[in-house]
Design a protein around this motif. Structure first.
Motif, PDB file in Angstrom:
ATOM      1  N   SER A   1      15.264  17.221   9.307  1.00 14.73           N
ATOM      2  CA  SER A   1      16.487  18.017   9.360  1.00 14.73           C
ATOM      3  C   SER A   1      17.637  17.223   9.954  1.00 14.73           C
ATOM      4  O   SER A   1      18.759  17.243   9.448  1.00 14.73           O
ATOM      5  CB  SER A   1      16.249  19.287  10.178  1.00 14.73           C
ATOM      6  OG  SER A   1      17.425  20.064  10.235  1.00 14.73           O
ATOM      7  N   PHE A   2      17.373  16.481  11.034  1.00  7.86           N
ATOM      8  CA  PHE A   2      18.405  15.660  11.660  1.00  7.86           C
ATOM      9  C   PHE A   2      18.914  14.594  10.692  1.00  7.86           C
ATOM     10  O   PHE A   2      20.130  14.338  10.605  1.00  7.86           O
ATOM     11  CB  PHE A   2      17.871  14.983  12.931  1.00  7.86           C
ATOM     12  CG  PHE A   2      17.760  15.904  14.120  1.00  7.86           C
ATOM     13  CD1 PHE A   2      18.657  16.942  14.312  1.00  7.86           C
ATOM     14  CD2 PHE A   2      16.737  15.721  15.058  1.00  7.86           C
ATOM     15  CE1 PHE A   2      18.555  17.787  15.417  1.00  7.86           C
ATOM     16  CE2 PHE A   2      16.635  16.560  16.161  1.00  7.86           C
ATOM     17  CZ  PHE A   2      17.538  17.604  16.343  1.00  7.86           C
TER      18      PHE A   2
ATOM     19  N   VAL B   1      21.274   9.029  13.969  1.00  9.08           N
ATOM     20  CA  VAL B   1      21.689   8.054  14.989  1.00  9.08           C
ATOM     21  C   VAL B   1      21.892   8.748  16.328  1.00  9.08           C
ATOM     22  O   VAL B   1      21.450   8.261  17.381  1.00  9.08           O
ATOM     23  CB  VAL B   1      22.977   7.328  14.552  1.00  9.08           C
ATOM     24  CG1 VAL B   1      23.460   6.397  15.669  1.00  9.08           C
ATOM     25  CG2 VAL B   1      22.740   6.536  13.275  1.00  9.08           C
ATOM     26  N   GLU B   2      22.544   9.895  16.275  1.00 10.99           N
ATOM     27  CA  GLU B   2      22.810  10.675  17.496  1.00 10.99           C
ATOM     28  C   GLU B   2      21.504  11.043  18.212  1.00 10.99           C
ATOM     29  O   GLU B   2      21.439  11.081  19.451  1.00 10.99           O
ATOM     30  CB  GLU B   2      23.584  11.942  17.112  1.00 10.99           C
ATOM     31  CG  GLU B   2      23.880  12.896  18.245  1.00 10.99           C
ATOM     32  CD  GLU B   2      24.485  14.203  17.749  1.00 10.99           C
ATOM     33  OE1 GLU B   2      24.297  15.228  18.428  1.00 10.99           O
ATOM     34  OE2 GLU B   2      25.128  14.195  16.682  1.00 10.99           O
ATOM     35  N   LYS B   3      20.454  11.311  17.447  1.00 10.13           N
ATOM     36  CA  LYS B   3      19.168  11.717  18.020  1.00 10.13           C
ATOM     37  C   LYS B   3      18.208  10.533  18.229  1.00 10.13           C
ATOM     38  O   LYS B   3      17.015  10.730  18.484  1.00 10.13           O
ATOM     39  CB  LYS B   3      18.513  12.760  17.110  1.00 10.13           C
ATOM     40  CG  LYS B   3      19.331  14.031  16.933  1.00 10.13           C
ATOM     41  CD  LYS B   3      19.553  14.757  18.259  1.00 10.13           C
ATOM     42  CE  LYS B   3      20.352  16.038  18.056  1.00 10.13           C
ATOM     43  NZ  LYS B   3      20.576  16.762  19.343  1.00 10.13           N
ATOM     44  N   ASN B   4      18.761   9.308  18.091  1.00 15.59           N
ATOM     45  CA  ASN B   4      17.987   8.081  18.349  1.00 15.59           C
ATOM     46  C   ASN B   4      16.735   7.948  17.482  1.00 15.59           C
ATOM     47  O   ASN B   4      15.680   7.504  17.939  1.00 15.59           O
ATOM     48  CB  ASN B   4      17.591   8.000  19.838  1.00 15.59           C
ATOM     49  CG  ASN B   4      18.800   7.889  20.747  1.00 15.59           C
ATOM     50  OD1 ASN B   4      19.718   7.127  20.464  1.00 15.59           O
ATOM     51  ND2 ASN B   4      18.799   8.649  21.828  1.00 15.59           N
TER      52      ASN B   4
ATOM     53  N   ALA C   1      13.562   2.556  10.793  1.00 12.99           N
ATOM     54  CA  ALA C   1      12.384   2.576   9.911  1.00 12.99           C
ATOM     55  C   ALA C   1      12.072   3.990   9.445  1.00 12.99           C
ATOM     56  O   ALA C   1      11.767   4.219   8.262  1.00 12.99           O
ATOM     57  CB  ALA C   1      11.183   1.983  10.649  1.00 12.99           C
ATOM     58  N   VAL C   2      12.149   4.955  10.360  1.00  8.30           N
ATOM     59  CA  VAL C   2      11.872   6.353  10.009  1.00  8.30           C
ATOM     60  C   VAL C   2      12.951   6.877   9.063  1.00  8.30           C
ATOM     61  O   VAL C   2      12.650   7.555   8.068  1.00  8.30           O
ATOM     62  CB  VAL C   2      11.787   7.226  11.280  1.00  8.30           C
ATOM     63  CG1 VAL C   2      11.751   8.711  10.902  1.00  8.30           C
ATOM     64  CG2 VAL C   2      10.555   6.861  12.096  1.00  8.30           C
TER      65      VAL C   2
END
Length: 336
Positions: free
Chosen positions: A23-24, A31-34, A38-39
């Motif tokens: 969802s992110f 990027v905001e959620k680090n 790779a993921v």
């Protein structure tokens, strides 16, 4: 056999990550959620390979934003509105917004239906060239704190942002040009419609004649019923030119009236030349291709579109209700 559409849950399972992570990534917050590169790449490859398309309404309910702006105009086939729509679409796209648009045909009922349709699509903002009698519908959007910008037509009873040109000044400029060419029997062909920009075009024409001539002949003003069939308009124009043969210049208050006027003149065998001048409101290819080329009042389309998008984006990005702005630009007299 029909293949079942891939869901966010399916993507998460295939990528071996959580639904929240997918969802992110879908909502541009990786990027905001680090989330690791790779993921992100693994999830994006699955999305690309399987042709996943998120439900826009569902996404807007999750994020509070659909990234869609609704554009409502009088007639999208009109060269002025189609040109503006294209420019707005291009500028919005660069800011990651999509445009959906439709025409009202100047019917208040249709505009109300379109607003309700756009609401159901969860659009983030509205750009509107309003029809008369739609003040209540637009006020409803403002009451809901929806970003709204009007253009081309201003509704004085509403406290709403607006972008347009000085129609009085433009019409005055065109009529003054005729007067400086020593034209003294200048006709105005306009619409029988009580909206601000049309009234201002008449007022600018009238004031220029009064300033130079001292008197204005109301018989030279033809007010065509709005929405009238082109053939009926052409017949009216022929009658005007036959009845008042002394007319030596014509200002057409809209581009489609100018096209009807040029058709009427051609059918009558009347030539546009040094003895009979024409200016069309709103420029277009048809006036450049006409022989001879037709002078026109051009609206600064690029700047209008830029100011509209700027105002909408300011409203969208602000957490508070901003003060409304009324942006008035100048039209350009293009003499050919």
């Amino acid at each position: 056999m029909t293949t079942k559409a891939l869901s966010i849950k399916d993507i998460a399972k295939k990528a071996n990550v959580s639904i929240t992570t997918v969802s992110f990534i879908l909502n541009g917050k990786a990027v905001e959620k680090n989330i690791s590169t790779a993921v992100i790449e693994r999830v994006e490859k699955i999305i690309k390979d399987d042709g996943f398309k998120p439900n826009q309404v569902a996404r807007s309910l999750r994020t509070g934003s659909s990234k869609i702006i609704g554009l409502i105009v009088e007639d999208i086939s009109n060269p002025f509105f189609s040109a503006i729509a294209r420019l707005i679409e291009d500028k919005a796209y660069k800011k990651d917004y999509k445009i959906i648009y439709s025409s009202t045909e100047n019917h208040p009922g249709k505009m109300k239906e379109l607003i309700n349709l756009f609401k159901s699509r969860q659009v983030d903002a509205y750009i509107i060239s309003p029809a008369l009698g739609t003040e209540q519908d637009i006020q409803g959007l403002l009451d809901e704190h929806k970003p709204v910008v009007l253009f081309d037509r201003f509704l004085p009873s509403l406290d709403v942002s607006y972008v347009g040109i000085d129609h009085f000044e433009a019409s005055y400029k065109a009529t003054e040009h005729f007067l400086k060419l020593k034209k003294r029997n200048i006709a105005l062909v306009t619409i029988d419609l009580d909206v601000e920009q049309i009234v201002n075009r008449y007022d600018g024409y009238k004031q220029a004649i009064l300033d130079y001539n001292g008197t204005q002949n109301e018989a030279f003003v033809l007010k065509v019923p709005f929405g009238q069939e082109k053939e009926a308009t052409i017949a009216q124009l022929k009658e005007l030119f036959k009845q008042y043969t002394e007319i030596d210049a014509v200002l057409f208050a809209t581009n489609y009236l100018a096209i009807s006027g040029l058709t009427a003149l051609k059918e009558m065998g009347k030539v546009v030349d040094a003895n009979f001048s024409v200016i069309a409101y709103d420029d277009g290819d048809v006036f450049k291709l006409h022989t001879p080329q037709i002078s026109a009042l051009g609206q600064p389309l690029e700047e209008i579109a830029e100011r509209i998008i700027s105002l909408i984006l300011m409203q969208l990005s602000s957490k508070e209700v901003l003060e409304t702005e009324r942006v008035i630009l100048s039209g350009e007299l293009i003499v050919r």
